[in-house]
Design an enzyme around this catalytic site. Structure first.
Site, short mmCIF file in Angstrom:
data_model
loop_
_atom_site.label_atom_id
_atom_site.label_comp_id
_atom_site.label_asym_id
_atom_site.label_seq_id
_atom_site.Cartn_x
_atom_site.Cartn_y
_atom_site.Cartn_z
N ASP A 193 0.94 -0.92 0.40
CA ASP A 193 0.02 0.31 0.20
C ASP A 193 0.86 1.54 -0.01
O ASP A 193 1.87 1.48 0.44
CB ASP A 193 -0.80 -0.27 1.08
N LEU A 194 0.76 2.09 -0.98
CA LEU A 194 1.57 3.09 -1.50
C LEU A 194 2.06 4.20 -0.31
O LEU A 194 1.89 5.74 -0.02
CB LEU A 194 2.31 3.81 -2.60
N THR A 209 -5.88 8.20 -8.79
CA THR A 209 -5.92 9.16 -9.90
C THR A 209 -7.78 9.74 -9.98
O THR A 209 -8.03 10.38 -11.26
CB THR A 209 -5.90 8.50 -11.18
N THR A 253 1.36 14.91 -14.22
CA THR A 253 -0.08 15.60 -15.73
C THR A 253 -0.08 16.57 -15.38
O THR A 253 1.04 17.66 -15.07
CB THR A 253 -0.87 14.91 -13.96
N TYR A 312 -5.78 17.06 -6.92
CA TYR A 312 -5.17 16.66 -7.64
C TYR A 312 -4.40 16.78 -8.62
O TYR A 312 -3.20 16.21 -8.53
CB TYR A 312 -6.20 15.74 -8.80
#
Ligand SMILES: NC(=O)c1ccc[n+]([C@@H]2O[C@H](COP(=O)([O-])OP(=O)(O)OC[C@H]3O[C@@H](n4cnc5c(N)ncnc54)[C@H](OP(=O)(O)O)[C@@H]3O)[C@@H](O)[C@H]2O)c1
Length: 313
Positions: free
Chosen positions: A41-42, A67, A106, A130
């Protein structure tokens, strides 16, 4: 004789759009260890450290991310943990080990006010949680001193997973009319094109840990990597639906609308077209036009035809 198969590559997010394609594109270059959420789990820094120390990769490809652009507005801690915290730890561990890191970021690091394609030298000013979390991830990598490349991409789609393309195909079965935003400009980018570019960059960087790390230390940094050209969500949807015949489709009209008629929790840039000259010049990586890539994805990007049931997800 040494072969490129000797590379050990740690790939996070192997079930994601880009990660899935990286499993395929990178396998010719070495041994790919895809590690999903169940194994690591990051959000857990210690778990990431243990993973890198046990795997001892030559190269880490971080294709995992939080995301869900709109949901991030209401769960910023989680978005920051995955998009900023995890890349910081991966970079720190890569540096400690002498490994290289390829990370994805992104177009949403920009505010979209520029009238021309964004270059890597343009100032960032994200409009959303985000975007801010991804920007913090980039900054952590750059300031870590790790041999790293950050590839900013945009509007990612694949024939599997959760994305705009699959949402359009599902909605086209459910509705007679779709109203799609026509005043945001960007480059829809096929996950497979990104994965192939990552493989190209890796192959050009070298055949073993020392040469890859040296190449990325010398020619690393932030790069823009998207499909060529630009379009709007409405035009992208139009082309997609022209290219795929679906006997179950109910859709008759796609109406272009301004983004003011489709309010979302997260604000998005009006212009997020990225200038990708630098990655082409330095690494020889350039992606086809978004329209050609879409045609290729539709023609050969499996698994739409055999995946009818999952379209409804
Ligand atoms: N999608 C876009 O339109 C877009 C646009 C520009 C840039 N990007 C960037 O491109 C990269 C790849 O995006 P993508 O579209 O391929 O992403 P994606 O399909 O959403 O996949 C992300 C992957 O990250 C994994 N992940 C999320 N949280 C995790 C956690 N806490 N621990 C472990 N794994 C976790 C997910 O695992 P689960 O499957 O278990 O959830 C999933 O496999 C990302 O860096 C993204 O920010 C994407």
């Amino acid at each position: 004789m040494e072969t490129m198969r000797s590379l050990r590559i740690l790939l996070t997010g192997p079930e994601g759009q880009v990660g899935w394609e990286c499993r395929r594109s990178l396998q010719a270059l070495g041994e790919v260890h895809g590690v999903g959420r169940a194994q690591c789990d990051l959000t857990q820094a210690e778990a990431i450290r243990a993973l890198v120390r046990e795997t001892k990769p030559d190269l880490i490809v971080n294709a995992a991310a939080y995301t869900a652009v709109d949901r991030a507005e209401s769960e910023p801690d989680l978005a920051y943990a995955v998009n900023a915290g995890a890349p910081a730890v991966l970079a720190e561990e890569a540096r400690r080990l002498g490994a290289a890191l390829i990370h994805l970021s992104t177009d949403y690091v920009f505010d979209g006010a520029k009238q021309a394609p964004y270059t890597e030298d343009d100032a960032c000013s994200p409009l959303s949680v985000y975007g801010r979390s991804k920007l913090q991830g980039e900054q952590a990598i750059v300031s870590s001193g790790a041999a790293a490349i950050v590839l900013r991409t945009s509007w990612v789609y694949a024939m599997r997973g959760q994305n705009f393309l699959r949402t359009m195909l599902r909605l086209a079965r459910e509705r007679e009319e779709l109203r799609i935003v026509d005043d945001q400009w960007g480059a829809p980018t096929w996950a497979r094109s990104i994965a192939e570019a990552i493989a190209t960059i890796t192959a050009r960087a070298g055949r073993d840990r020392d040469s890859i790390t040296a190449s990325l230390a010398e020619r690393g940094g932030i790069f823009h990597l998207t499909a060529a050209g630009r379009t709007s969500w409405h035009r992208f949807a139009q082309r997609l639906l022209q290219r795929i015949a679906d006997p179950e489709r109910r859709l008759r009209t796609i109406v272009p609308i301004p983004s003011t008629e489709y309010p979302t929790p997260a604000r998005r840039p009006v212009n997020s077209v990225l200038d990708c000259t630098r990655v082409a010049q330095l690494w020889g990586a350039s992606l086809p036009g978004w329209d050609l890539a879409l045609d290729l994805a539709v023609a050969g990007g499996e698994p739409l035809r055999s995946d009818r049931a999952s379209l409804g997800r």
